[in-house]
Design a protein around this motif. Structure first.
Motif, PDB file in Angstrom:
ATOM      1  N   UNK A  22      89.715 -20.892 -33.948  1.00 31.98           N
ATOM      2  CA  UNK A  22      90.857 -20.509 -33.108  1.00 31.98           C
ATOM      3  C   UNK A  22      90.732 -19.041 -32.709  1.00 31.98           C
ATOM      4  N   UNK A  23      90.980 -18.778 -31.464  1.00 34.59           N
ATOM      5  CA  UNK A  23      90.951 -17.425 -30.919  1.00 34.59           C
ATOM      6  C   UNK A  23      89.566 -16.780 -30.930  1.00 34.59           C
ATOM      7  N   UNK A  24      88.524 -17.583 -31.002  1.00 33.60           N
ATOM      8  CA  UNK A  24      87.160 -17.056 -30.964  1.00 33.60           C
ATOM      9  C   UNK A  24      86.592 -17.244 -29.561  1.00 33.60           C
ATOM     10  N   UNK A  25      85.930 -16.239 -29.057  1.00 33.93           N
ATOM     11  CA  UNK A  25      85.338 -16.319 -27.731  1.00 33.93           C
ATOM     12  C   UNK A  25      83.936 -16.906 -27.818  1.00 33.93           C
ATOM     13  N   UNK A  26      83.645 -17.864 -26.939  1.00 31.34           N
ATOM     14  CA  UNK A  26      82.305 -18.442 -26.855  1.00 31.34           C
ATOM     15  C   UNK A  26      81.466 -17.508 -25.993  1.00 31.34           C
ATOM     16  N   UNK A  27      80.388 -17.000 -26.576  1.00 25.50           N
ATOM     17  CA  UNK A  27      79.512 -16.068 -25.862  1.00 25.50           C
ATOM     18  C   UNK A  27      78.352 -16.777 -25.167  1.00 25.50           C
ATOM     19  N   UNK A  57      81.706 -15.059 -30.591  1.00 16.81           N
ATOM     20  CA  UNK A  57      81.710 -13.606 -30.581  1.00 16.81           C
ATOM     21  C   UNK A  57      81.595 -13.015 -31.985  1.00 16.81           C
ATOM     22  N   UNK A  58      82.036 -13.734 -33.000  1.00 18.29           N
ATOM     23  CA  UNK A  58      81.979 -13.203 -34.369  1.00 18.29           C
ATOM     24  C   UNK A  58      80.685 -13.582 -35.080  1.00 18.29           C
ATOM     25  N   UNK A  59      79.652 -13.931 -34.307  1.00 21.49           N
ATOM     26  CA  UNK A  59      78.323 -14.285 -34.815  1.00 21.49           C
ATOM     27  C   UNK A  59      78.266 -15.664 -35.474  1.00 21.49           C
ATOM     28  N   UNK A  60      79.344 -16.434 -35.420  1.00 18.28           N
ATOM     29  CA  UNK A  60      79.299 -17.799 -35.939  1.00 18.28           C
ATOM     30  C   UNK A  60      78.656 -18.697 -34.895  1.00 18.28           C
TER      31      UNK A  60
END
Length: 104
Positions: A22-27, A57-60
């Motif tokens: 949730x609230x993570x941006x797909x890079x 965006x958080x490297x996941x």
């Protein structure tokens, strides 16, 4: 409920994964940098691989079996009586109904 295997082999539900991202941006999608939401949808629609990879965006990283994800999306939409996986501004009116969020 649909189960998902986490990177440590633990079974997670779709809800668990939803909370995780949730609230993570797909890079990136399959290595291609995402320009905007419409571009993200186009990349998903054009997937021609067995699996689809989302770099966040958080490297996941999330990797899904593409066909299983499409089937799960249809099931989830029906179960929760959601008419479409996309908002009307992202739906190509000339395409068939959406089966995976951003995929037809």
């Amino acid at each position: 409920m649909d189960d998902i295997n986490a990177d440590n082999g633990e079974q997670k539900t779709f809800y668990d994964v939803q909370q995780l991202v949730a609230q993570k941006q797909v890079k990136k999608v399959n290595g291609v940098a995402v320009e905007n939401l419409k571009h993200l949808c186009e990349l998903v629609k054009k997937c021609d691989r067995e699996s689809i990879r989302f770099d966040l965006a958080d490297e996941r990283v999330i990797v899904l079996n593409y066909e299983m994800a499409k089937a799960a999306t249809v099931s989830i939409l029906k179960q929760h009586r959601i008419p479409s996986a996309l908002s009307s501004d992202l739906v190509d009116q000339q395409r068939a109904p959406v089966e995976l969020a951003c995929s037809s």
